[in-house]
Design an enzyme around this catalytic site. Structure first.
Site, PDB file in Angstrom:
ATOM      1  N   SER A  75       0.824  -1.197   0.000  1.00 46.92           N
ATOM      2  CA  SER A  75       0.000   0.000   0.000  1.00 46.92           C
ATOM      3  C   SER A  75       0.861   1.251   0.000  1.00 46.92           C
ATOM      4  O   SER A  75       1.760   1.396   0.820  1.00 46.92           O
ATOM      5  CB  SER A  75      -0.919   0.014   1.229  1.00 46.92           C
ATOM      6  OG  SER A  75      -1.682   1.188   1.267  1.00 46.92           O
ATOM      7  N   ASP A  76       0.582   2.141  -0.934  1.00 45.26           N
ATOM      8  CA  ASP A  76       1.214   3.450  -0.921  1.00 45.26           C
ATOM      9  C   ASP A  76       0.721   4.203   0.309  1.00 45.26           C
ATOM     10  O   ASP A  76      -0.418   4.033   0.734  1.00 45.26           O
ATOM     11  CB  ASP A  76       0.834   4.207  -2.202  1.00 45.26           C
ATOM     12  CG  ASP A  76       1.522   5.555  -2.296  1.00 45.26           C
ATOM     13  OD1 ASP A  76       2.740   5.599  -2.089  1.00 45.26           O
ATOM     14  OD2 ASP A  76       0.837   6.547  -2.557  1.00 45.26           O
ATOM     15  N   LYS A  77       1.590   5.041   0.878  1.00 43.06           N
ATOM     16  CA  LYS A  77       1.209   5.783   2.084  1.00 43.06           C
ATOM     17  C   LYS A  77       0.368   7.000   1.744  1.00 43.06           C
ATOM     18  O   LYS A  77      -0.772   7.140   2.197  1.00 43.06           O
ATOM     19  CB  LYS A  77       2.458   6.220   2.866  1.00 43.06           C
ATOM     20  CG  LYS A  77       2.122   7.045   4.119  1.00 43.06           C
ATOM     21  CD  LYS A  77       3.361   7.554   4.799  1.00 43.06           C
ATOM     22  CE  LYS A  77       4.011   8.694   4.032  1.00 43.06           C
ATOM     23  NZ  LYS A  77       3.183   9.935   4.037  1.00 43.06           N
TER      24      LYS A  77
END
Length: 791
Positions: free
Chosen positions: A314-316
């Site tokens: 997951s991208d932040k």
């Protein structure tokens, strides 16, 4: 606004790709030199689109189509044109379903190209002109100003700008850029003006490399692998039986005119003709269910893959966080309260505009107003050269005060020293916060009012999402372009813990699954990370929102774009969340596992049925010396049985408690053993008709059809439940399809349509025997499923 210094071109050295150049310090490139450099490549992303005809033909070049095509050729050779036409329709239907689900890669490239600048302001022959961005070349001088999109990778020469590069780099905040700084194609100028030198164009830019990764991002889906392995196993097993059957027919000897139809029936009985369509239909049913929950699958294969993911990358920024600055804490100095700090800071912030820091401070001040708020007299916006903004205000007692807001070191140098402030700043920065200081008072005697800590906060549902995914057996890895300190703070807030990787590029031998946080990564790193995890045997989901995530979203088995994602990310992803929050990810995983169970039922039924059909054909040949099925009867069973059985795509099933994994070897072994039990039932029924009822070969062929259909339905109901068959209620469409199949075949058999008539008492007896057989097979299945860990 602070004055913008016009760029000076004196002493600038520009690249000389051909050994000579017409660049001068004052005039930039000459038109002739620019034309020459343009021959090395335009400033554009190449458009490589596969012709639709090529895509369509590709759908006819795969294991299942090959088997169907072979059957069509045999039927045409025998003059069975009707049967050949029916099989051809099945072939085209399968191809059409797959054809219309493709094309997302080109859509992603189109979305990427839409983010590029259309025009650029460039200096040619000493004159500033506007030209199409595609004609920019390395060495050009370009002017960047408020609202413009950077047209190529540029190194700034003079001036200062606020650059939003989140579309490419994933940085949550716009960055200040001055002389010597590089900015990239696709970035948006939010403030200021500058002149820069083009250092890369077209596919050589960071944007271009991202587009190239999107184009090359291909991964064979679990669905494709499963279909290929099932077809391979059936082809090997049934192919061997067909060879032996042919040898036996030649040994009898059997007339050659009867052997070819016999081979054709054996080939048709081996083809899981509707298996690819079943994968697609089950995924479409799952997609419709997800749409009701705010999830839009743009690729049906992503629905199936969702059930198997065991790692979510997951991208932040914008995914686990809100992608907007917010005031996280306020630290007031003695004599002031938090309301005073925010009030003074808001007066030294622009009202409107696109500066996210000022917007966050004004929003926080509005929520916590001060009772004696000063009145604004003058305002000087933030100047990156001095790293502060200022305001002159009139306080409640009528006195005039100066307010300064900016970097702590700058503000502290203008005010009375405060050791306590320094300790607080160190503590806040260690947590990854951006810290601003606020001072106020007489112009010559400023006093520190307080500190404001800002950050991009986590989404409200992120922590719950991580916890629920963990319970489902899915591990979450944070992947971000931000620094490790910031990433660790956010990870700690939402429940992600583990080792941190923070160097780039990622090495080829990286054991990626041993880390929980990847910080300071570039788009290429995200793409390589997904590849590394897949190489280790993981089914990977990638969640993101920016263009920088597009290659990884395309590469992952399940790419997920959040509701606030860019068009580029949405077109690259297989699943798009259409509602705020991340709850749709959990819904996708659960629905994916439900879809997997439905497909598993059909696959197991296909393995059992296809094995039994070819073995029953061989056994019947041994018993009678003749073919017990004709090509017409085989095509009839394919249409009624295989396609009506796709009703299992709506069956009532329980989702898997853990990630779904295709265990084709175990599934095949269980299917073959169950097939042997089914074969004994079929042979017993056939032998009864042959030796007790003394039926002729034509009637025996009808008996064979009815037996295979009834036993097939028994296998279907046994296979649909992982425990005993009575543990769950079948779906209504499954029941309807079974009733249609049983009624249709019984009607044709009793009335002698397309086959010789069979007594209704025999049909009823076969139906009763099939019910008893289903209970026996169910007991065998429970033991097999426990032994092979099929759940």
């Amino acid at each position: 606004m602070a004055a913008i210094t016009r760029p000076s071109m004196e002493g600038i050295s520009l690249p000389k790709p051909n050994g000579t150049t017409n660049v001068t310090a004052r005039h930039g490139l000459s038109s002739d030199d620019a034309r020459h450099r343009l021959t090395l490549g335009s400033n554009a992303i190449a458009d490589v689109t596969q012709h639709p005809v090529q895509r369509a033909l590709g759908k006819l070049w795969a294991p299942v189509p090959w088997m169907l095509e072979a059957a069509i050729l045999l039927q045409l050779f025998l003059g069975d044109y009707v049967e050949a036409g029916v099989v051809a329709i099945l072939l085209i239907a399968n191809a059409a379903i797959g054809f219309f689900q493709e094309g997302r890669a080109q859509a992603t490239l189109d979305a990427l190209k839409s983010r590029l600048a259309l025009v650029a302001v460039v200096q040619r022959d000493g004159v500033w002109i506007t030209i199409p961005a595609t004609t920019l070349v390395a060495g050009d001088f370009v002017k960047l100003s408020l609202g413009s999109v950077v047209a190529a990778d540029v190194r700034l020469l003079d001036g200062s700008i606020l650059v939003d590069q989140s579309m490419l780099t994933g940085e949550s905040l716009p960055v200040e850029a001055a002389a010597g700084t590089e900015t990239y194609a696709g970035a948006l100028i939010r403030r200021g003006e500058a002149v820069g030198e083009v250092i890369a164009t077209g596919i050589r830019t960071k944007f271009g490399r991202t587009a190239e990764l999107v184009r090359s991002a291909k991964v064979e889906s679990s669905e494709q692998k499963a279909i290929l392995r099932v077809v391979r196993n059936l082809a090997l097993f049934n192919g061997a039986v067909t060879v032996l059957l042919t040898i036996y027919a030649l040994w009898l000897p059997m007339p050659h005119g009867d052997i070819i139809p016999l081979i054709l029936v054996a080939v048709l009985s081996s083809i899981p003709v509707a298996l690819p369509s079943m994968f697609t239909l089950a995924a479409a049913v799952g997609a419709r269910a997800l749409a009701r929950q705010g999830v839009l699958p743009t690729s049906l294969s992503a629905v199936d893959e969702a059930g198997g993911i065991d790692i979510l990358c997951s991208d932040k920024t914008g995914t686990l966080t809100r992608n907007e600055l917010a005031v996280m804490s306020v630290h007031s100095m003695p004599g002031f309260d938090n309301g005073h700090v925010l009030s003074f800071a808001a007066l030294a912030s622009s009202d409107g505009g696109q500066d996210p820091v000022d917007a966050a401070i004004r929003a926080a001040a509005a929520r916590q107003p001060a009772a004696d708020k000063p009145e604004l007299i003058t305002f000087l916006p933030f100047d990156p050269a001095v790293k502060r903004a200022e305001a002159t205000v009139r306080e409640a007692d009528g006195s005039v005060a100066r307010v300064v807001k900016g970097a702590f070191a700058v503000v502290q140098s203008l005010s009375q020293p405060s050791p306590a402030c320094s300790a607080i700043v160190d503590e806040l920065q260690a947590k990854g916060y951006r810290v601003l200081a606020v001072a106020a008072g007489p112009a010559a005697k400023l006093q520190m009012v307080g500190l404001i800590a800002l950050s991009d906060p986590p989404r409200e549902d992120s922590a719950a999402l991580i916890s629920e995914l963990t319970g489902l057996g899915v591990r979450t890895i944070m992947v971000t372009g931000d620094a490790a300190v910031t990433a660790q703070v956010v990870a700690g807030d939402i429940g992600i813990s583990g080792s941190v990787w923070e160097t780039t590029p990622l090495p080829g031998d990286l054991q990626a699954d041993k880390f929980s946080i990847f910080a300071s990564v570039l788009p290429e790193d995200k793409y390589q990370l997904v590849k590394a995890l897949q190489k280790s045997g993981h089914i990977v989901g990638m969640c993101g929102d920016g263009a920088n995530d597009a290659p990884a979203l395309r590469r992952a088995q399940m790419g997920i774009a959040v509701s606030t994602a860019t068009d580029v990310a949405k077109s690259a992803a297989g699943i798009v969340l259409t509602e705020p929050g991340l709850g749709g990810i959990v819904a996708s995983v659960k629905e994916g596992r439900t879809t997997f169970q439905r497909i598993l039922t059909y696959t197991l039924r296909s393995i059992v049925h296809k094995v039994v059909q070819v073995l029953f054909l061989a056994t019947g040949l041994i018993i009678t010396g003749q073919a017990i099925l004709t090509p017409m009867l085989m095509v009839l069973m394919m249409v009624t049985g295989d396609f009506l059985a796709m009703s299992s795509s709506t069956d009532n099933v329980r989702p898997s408690p853990t990630p779904s994994v295709w265990k084709i070897g175990r599934l095949t072994a269980a299917g073959v053993i169950m097939g042997m039990v089914d074969l004994m039932f079929c042979v017993a029924c056939f032998s009864t008709g042959r030796f007790l009822l003394n039926l002729d070969i034509g009637t025996l062929q009808t008996l064979t059809v009815v037996t295979l259909v009834f036993s097939g339905q028994a296998v279907f109901y046994v296979a649909r439940e992982r425990q005993h068959l009575w543990r769950s209620m079948p779906g209504k469409w499954l029941i309807v399809s079974s009733a249609v199949d049983l009624t249709l075949i019984s009607f044709l058999a009793v009335n002698g349509f397309l086959m010789k008539p069979l007594a209704i008492t025999v049909v009823a007896g076969l139906f009763a025997a099939a019910i008893i057989f289903s209970l026996l097979l169910d007991s065998v299945k429970v033991v097999l499923f426990r032994r092979f860990a099929i759940a």
